[in-house]
Scaffold this motif. Structure first.
Motif, PDB file in Angstrom:
ATOM      1  N   SER A  68       0.830  -1.205   0.000  1.00 28.17           N
ATOM      2  CA  SER A  68       0.000   0.000   0.000  1.00 28.17           C
ATOM      3  C   SER A  68       0.867   1.258   0.000  1.00 28.17           C
ATOM      4  O   SER A  68       0.577   2.218  -0.715  1.00 28.17           O
ATOM      5  CB  SER A  68      -0.920  -0.003   1.226  1.00 28.17           C
ATOM      6  N   ALA A  69       1.944   1.252   0.767  1.00 29.86           N
ATOM      7  CA  ALA A  69       2.853   2.403   0.803  1.00 29.86           C
ATOM      8  C   ALA A  69       3.592   2.554  -0.525  1.00 29.86           C
ATOM      9  O   ALA A  69       3.848   3.680  -0.970  1.00 29.86           O
ATOM     10  CB  ALA A  69       3.833   2.264   1.961  1.00 29.86           C
ATOM     11  N   HIS A  71       2.380   1.809  -3.426  1.00 29.28           N
ATOM     12  CA  HIS A  71       1.398   2.410  -4.337  1.00 29.28           C
ATOM     13  C   HIS A  71       1.333   3.921  -4.154  1.00 29.28           C
ATOM     14  O   HIS A  71       1.090   4.651  -5.119  1.00 29.28           O
ATOM     15  CB  HIS A  71       0.032   1.777  -4.134  1.00 29.28           C
ATOM     16  N   LYS A  72       1.558   4.409  -2.947  1.00 21.67           N
ATOM     17  CA  LYS A  72       1.575   5.850  -2.707  1.00 21.67           C
ATOM     18  C   LYS A  72       2.819   6.491  -3.324  1.00 21.67           C
ATOM     19  O   LYS A  72       2.802   7.664  -3.680  1.00 21.67           O
ATOM     20  CB  LYS A  72       1.528   6.141  -1.212  1.00 21.67           C
TER      21      LYS A  72
END
Length: 103
Positions: A68-69, A71-72
């Motif tokens: 998820s990080a 993807h940021k």
């Protein structure tokens, strides 16, 4: 921190790939062509990294929070490729000019 390290290493690897154009940019006659190639390479790396890091983040880790990080970080890593590629070419051009004047 793991996601940052993955994004930083991917960005660095592709930036060093683009830095290879800087040497060719030192020759005055090839400058226009090298700049064209830099734009093509930068746009290509942007598309490749955007898709690759978005869909392939699982290659680096299976941790959902890290993915998820990552993807940021994709917009920065992918989005700066064209700018970085052009910066490396201009850097090579100025180094070439400086060595001609000094030498």
């Amino acid at each position: 921190m793991a996601a940052f390290q993955i994004c930083a290493q991917v960005w660095l690897a592709t930036s060093l790939l683009a830095d290879g154009l800087a040497v060719a940019g030192q020759v005055a006659v090839t400058t226009a062509r090298v700049l064209q190639l830099a734009i093509v390479l930068g746009v290509g790396l942007t598309a490749f990294l955007a898709a690759g890091m978005w869909f392939g983040a699982g290659v680096f880790t299976s941790d959902a929070a890290v993915i998820s990080a990552i993807h940021k970080g994709v917009p920065f890593v992918a989005g700066t490729q064209t700018i970085s590629t052009l910066a490396f070419v201009f850097d090579g051009k100025w180094r070439g000019l400086a060595s001609i004047r000094i030498g």
